[in-house]
Structure formats: C-alpha cells, structure tokens
Design an enzyme around this catalytic site. Structure first.
Site, PDB file in Angstrom:
ATOM      1  N   LYS A  61      46.173  35.205  28.167  1.00  0.00           N
ATOM      2  CA  LYS A  61      45.527  35.032  29.478  1.00  0.00           C
ATOM      3  C   LYS A  61      44.714  36.279  29.785  1.00  0.00           C
ATOM      4  O   LYS A  61      45.185  37.406  29.622  1.00  0.00           O
ATOM      5  CB  LYS A  61      46.610  34.867  30.568  1.00  0.00           C
ATOM      6  CG  LYS A  61      46.028  34.597  31.942  1.00  0.00           C
ATOM      7  CD  LYS A  61      45.675  33.138  32.116  1.00  0.00           C
ATOM      8  CE  LYS A  61      44.835  32.854  33.356  1.00  0.00           C
ATOM      9  NZ  LYS A  61      43.380  33.054  33.126  1.00  0.00           N
ATOM     10  N   LYS A  85      50.325  43.435  32.559  1.00  0.00           N
ATOM     11  CA  LYS A  85      50.184  42.921  33.928  1.00  0.00           C
ATOM     12  C   LYS A  85      50.949  41.603  34.090  1.00  0.00           C
ATOM     13  O   LYS A  85      51.697  41.416  35.049  1.00  0.00           O
ATOM     14  CB  LYS A  85      48.686  42.698  34.205  1.00  0.00           C
ATOM     15  CG  LYS A  85      48.295  42.721  35.652  1.00  0.00           C
ATOM     16  CD  LYS A  85      46.800  42.409  35.840  1.00  0.00           C
ATOM     17  CE  LYS A  85      45.877  43.473  35.341  1.00  0.00           C
ATOM     18  NZ  LYS A  85      44.448  43.206  35.700  1.00  0.00           N
ATOM     19  N   LYS A  97      41.572  39.545  26.500  1.00  0.00           N
ATOM     20  CA  LYS A  97      40.352  39.895  27.238  1.00  0.00           C
ATOM     21  C   LYS A  97      39.184  39.671  26.303  1.00  0.00           C
ATOM     22  O   LYS A  97      39.324  39.757  25.084  1.00  0.00           O
ATOM     23  CB  LYS A  97      40.397  41.378  27.628  1.00  0.00           C
ATOM     24  CG  LYS A  97      39.477  41.723  28.784  1.00  0.00           C
ATOM     25  CD  LYS A  97      40.164  41.379  30.085  1.00  0.00           C
ATOM     26  CE  LYS A  97      39.533  42.061  31.271  1.00  0.00           C
ATOM     27  NZ  LYS A  97      40.479  42.067  32.403  1.00  0.00           N
ATOM     28  N   THR A 181      42.759  38.809  44.316  1.00  0.00           N
ATOM     29  CA  THR A 181      42.950  40.183  43.835  1.00  0.00           C
ATOM     30  C   THR A 181      42.972  41.147  45.022  1.00  0.00           C
ATOM     31  O   THR A 181      43.851  42.016  45.122  1.00  0.00           O
ATOM     32  CB  THR A 181      41.836  40.573  42.835  1.00  0.00           C
ATOM     33  OG1 THR A 181      41.712  39.524  41.877  1.00  0.00           O
ATOM     34  CG2 THR A 181      42.146  41.873  42.138  1.00  0.00           C
ATOM     35  N   ASN A 212      33.720  41.456  44.724  1.00  0.00           N
ATOM     36  CA  ASN A 212      34.751  40.474  45.065  1.00  0.00           C
ATOM     37  C   ASN A 212      36.077  41.149  45.429  1.00  0.00           C
ATOM     38  O   ASN A 212      36.707  40.824  46.434  1.00  0.00           O
ATOM     39  CB  ASN A 212      34.929  39.504  43.885  1.00  0.00           C
ATOM     40  CG  ASN A 212      36.114  38.566  44.100  1.00  0.00           C
ATOM     41  OD1 ASN A 212      37.252  38.929  43.850  1.00  0.00           O
ATOM     42  ND2 ASN A 212      35.850  37.383  44.612  1.00  0.00           N
ATOM     43  N   SER A 351      45.672  32.902  39.338  1.00  0.00           N
ATOM     44  CA  SER A 351      45.247  32.148  38.148  1.00  0.00           C
ATOM     45  C   SER A 351      46.423  31.349  37.597  1.00  0.00           C
ATOM     46  O   SER A 351      46.272  30.210  37.145  1.00  0.00           O
ATOM     47  CB  SER A 351      44.741  33.094  37.047  1.00  0.00           C
ATOM     48  OG  SER A 351      43.389  33.407  37.226  1.00  0.00           O
TER      49      SER A 351
HETATM   50  N1  GLU Z   1      40.025  39.506  35.306  1.00  0.00           N
HETATM   51  C1  GLU Z   1      41.183  39.560  36.156  1.00  0.00           C
HETATM   52  C2  GLU Z   1      42.109  40.695  35.732  1.00  0.00           C
HETATM   53  O1  GLU Z   1      41.692  41.662  35.150  1.00  0.00           O
HETATM   54  C3  GLU Z   1      41.884  38.226  36.238  1.00  0.00           C
HETATM   55  C4  GLU Z   1      42.365  37.665  34.944  1.00  0.00           C
HETATM   56  C5  GLU Z   1      42.875  36.237  35.023  1.00  0.00           C
HETATM   57  O2  GLU Z   1      42.921  35.677  36.094  1.00  0.00           O
HETATM   58  O3  GLU Z   1      43.213  35.723  33.955  1.00  0.00           O
HETATM   59  O4  GLU Z   1      43.276  40.723  36.064  1.00  0.00           O
END
Ligand code: GLU
Length: 415
Positions: A61, A85, A97, A181, A212, A351
């Site tokens: 994810k 995370k 990522k 976030t 955002n 998410s």
């Molecule tokens: N890009 C966001 C992060 O760095 C969200 C990632 C997601 O929702 O999968 O946490």
C-alpha cells in the site's frame, strides 16, 4: 539496500529494544520487488517506478508521486516508511511507493491522462486489491486515480474499486479521504497537547505548506482552538502579530481569490487579512511559536537551520522533513518531534477505510469515517506515548519500535 541514512539511523535506535532485532532489520532490508519501466508519451520517455517493500501484514500500500526529481533511492525509502506507517496504525497492509519522474505542470491534461493510463498498462500484473493498492501522493490526485482505476478495470474486464484509494467519491472513493491526512495530524497534536497539560488555546502554531495536507491541518487545528501565527505555500509565507492568530477561513478565501498566500497580507487599505505581514519561507520555521509544522517537502530542517528553531515542538506532516543530523541536534536541544509515520498516517488510514468500503460495496457516512479515523489516531498516539515514557525514548524511536514489533510478530508467526 540503499535506505536513506535518515531512516537507517532511526531504525537502528529502535531495534536495540527488540531481541534478534538485527535479524528483523536484515529481513526488511531488501524490498520484495522493485519495478522500473520506461513509459513513452508523445514519443518522450518517462521513468516509472513501483517499489513494493514489504507485505507481511497485507497487500502493498502506498502513494504514487509525479515529480521531476524522484528516483529509485527516494522510492525505496518512502516505501519502507509506508511499511512502518501501516504497521504502526495496525492496518492490514504492507508498504510500497512509486511514481513517475515528470513535472506534471509541463504536460497537457490529455498527456497527463495518457501517462496515468500507460502506468497502469505497464504495471497491471503487479497491482490489485489483494496485491498492491496505489493512492495519491505529491502531485497526484483523485482525477489521476480515476483514470488509473478506469484503465485497470477495462483491462481486468470487471469492477475492482478497492484497487486504488483516494479516488473521487463518485467512483467509490471514501467521504473524508480528502481531508484525512490533515485531520489525522490535528488529532495527534490535540492528544499531545492534552498529555503535556495544555489547552489548544495556549499553543501557537506555524504551518509550512498549504497544499492538501497543510490546508486541512491548519483549518482543523484552528477549529480546535490552536492559534495559527504563520502559514506558507511554495510562493511565500505570511505571519500575524494578532494574539488570536489568523482567521483560516478568511485566508482560504483570500488564497482562492489571489492564487497564492503571500498576496494575503495588509498593503495600505486593500488588505483582507488584518495585521498580517509577508515573511521569508525559511523564517517561518524559525519563528518563536510553540509548534512548527513542516507540511510540504523533505529535508527542510537540516544542520544549517536546526539550531535556529525556537519552537519546542515539531509535528512532521511531510514525509522526512528533518534530516538525520538535524534530528540529533534537535533531540539534544530537548525539542519534541512528533514523527511523520504517526502524524501523517491519517491519509493511509482512511485509504484503508476506502478499501474496506470498496470491497464490501457498502459506503459509510462522513461522520462515521471521521469517527473511525479519530479512534485509530488516538489509539496509535496513546500506544506510542506509553512506550516513549516506559522506555524513556523519543516519540520517533517509540513509533519505529511499535511498528517493528508488529512486523517482528508477523515474521515469527510466518516462519
Ligand atoms: N501518500 C500518502 C502517504 O504517504 C497516502 C498513501 C495511501 O493512502 O496509500 O501516506
């Protein structure tokens, strides 16, 4: 593996508290899969990546970032941070990522759509709701997720909305995802203030970044009663001398009208934000406020400005905003750092809720999503706080430790 020295040093500090911890780090060291492809759009080549770091706790994810300077090292580090995370928040996900080395502002909308769809065509075999679930990140948004999901479903020949999160609500996105976030970070800050015996009204805040994340964060903490003394976007920063801080709603409508924040301050009789002044973007980080919030880019607090930071608290809403050297200097100075993997985890947490809703085909009201987010963030913060106090270690080390303990448990159960 070339994990940035930044997280390597945090990992090593945390792993000292785990028996056999070095074996765990060795097992996490190499990503499960590194995908690197060339995409051709209007006969121009673009480098595209997906680093699937770890999937012991669930499918990969993490976001997709479109930025001209991205490379494999950056994605490896950011993918590792996603593994930590998700583990820290207790989500059934691993970490990944990816993205494309491109400045999306230089593309037409048609080209951006083509690039997004081509990414899915090239990476199709490695994506999926039980395999790898992308989401927005820097310079990507719900529209890009919509194009990607559409391409994915066309290739698959059926619906699979849980394959992408951060989609528009009209295509199965979750209510509350857009602000998640920022709201998540605000909840963490409010919990922290409670632990140190302060009311929001007692605390002043400077926020770097009004995208955002920064904008929803500033709006939410301001509604909670924290006083916002300074704000910035990529074009400049503004500060106020009014003790009650900025009126965020006024700033939002001003930015909407002018297009940039630095335009929102008093000049003669034509100002709409009273008692505001323009300051340099770097000055914002060094203001004498209680809490500094880097919510934009990486590495903005480094060895050359760390000693100028006057705030006793830093809340990391960006990923990796403090360099390794600066982190050590700040800890020595007694600054409390609330780390990125906790502070900005609200996005991936919602998410997760979006993924759950997409899989069951039953969608919750916004209130329900936000209540669930609050519960998750409070729980994670409370656990990190307790570990930090029991072991007398910084909040970052405690966050890494809790995440690593959960990964360790999964590894032990699997082998
Ligand atoms: N890009 C966001 C992060 O760095 C969200 C990632 C997601 O929702 O999968 O946490």
């Amino acid at each position: 593996m070339n994990v940035a020295p930044l997280i390597q040093s945090h990992l090593e500090k945390a792993v000292q508290h785990i028996a056999d911890g070095h074996q765990l780090l060795a097992a996490l060291d190499i990503p499960k899969q590194i995908l690197h492809k060339k995409l051709l759009i209007s006969q121009k080549p673009y480098e595209a990546y997906r680093v699937q770091h770890n999937d012991w706790l669930g499918p990969f994810k993490g976001g997709l970032r479109f930025h001209p300077t991205v490379d494999l090292n950056e994605f490896q580090t950011l993918a590792y941070l996603m593994t930590l995370k998700c583990a820290l928040l207790g989500l059934p996900f691993g970490g990944a990522k990816g993205g494309i080395a491109v400045d999306p502002k230089e593309l037409s909308e048609k080209e951006l759509e083509e690039l997004s769809r081509t990414f899915v065509r090239e990476f199709f075999d490695n994506l999926g709701q039980d395999r790898d679930i992308p989401a927005p990140d820097v310079n990507t948004n719900p529209q890009i997720m919509a194009w990607m999901l559409d391409e994915y479903e066309k290739m698959l020949g059926s619906h699979a909305p849980a394959t992408f999160t951060g989609k528009p609500v009209a295509l199965g996105g979750s209510l509350g995802r857009e602000q998640a976030t920022g709201v998540g970070g605000a909840i963490v800050l409010r919990e922290y203030a409670g632990k140190i015996g302060k009311k929001p009204q007692d605390l002043t805040v400077a926020v770097q970044g009004f995208g955002n994340v920064g904008h929803y964060f500033a709006q939410t903490v301001s509604n909670m009663g924290f006083r916002i003394m300074a704000l910035s976007d990529s074009k400049g920063a503004i500060a106020t001398s009014q003790t009650e801080g900025f009126d965020i709603e006024q700033i939002l409508s001003c930015k909407k009208g002018k297009g940039y924040l630095a335009g929102c301050y008093c000049v003669g009789g034509v100002c709409d934000i009273r008692f505001g002044r323009k300051i340099a973007n770097e000055e914002l980080l060094e203001l004498p406020v209680d809490i500094v919030v880097p919510a934009a880019l990486e590495n903005v607090i480094h060895e050359n400005n760390a000693n100028n930071i006057k705030a006793p608290i830093i809340l990391e809403m960006a990923n990796g905003p403090i360099t390794k050297e600066a982190d050590e200097m700040l800890i020595k100075k007694g600054v409390t750092i609330i780390p990125d993997i906790l502070a900005n985890a609200g996005g991936v947490t919602v998410s997760y809720f979006e993924w759950v809703q997409g899989r069951m085909g039953y969608y919750w009201e916004e209130q329900e999503v936000l209540e669930k987010l609050e519960k998750k963030m409070k729980e994670a913060f409370g656990q990190v706080w307790n570990i930090s106090h029991e072991k007398n270690i910084p909040l970052r080390t405690a966050s890494y430790l809790l995440a690593l303990q959960r990964l360790h448990m999964a590894l032990q159960l699997k082998r």
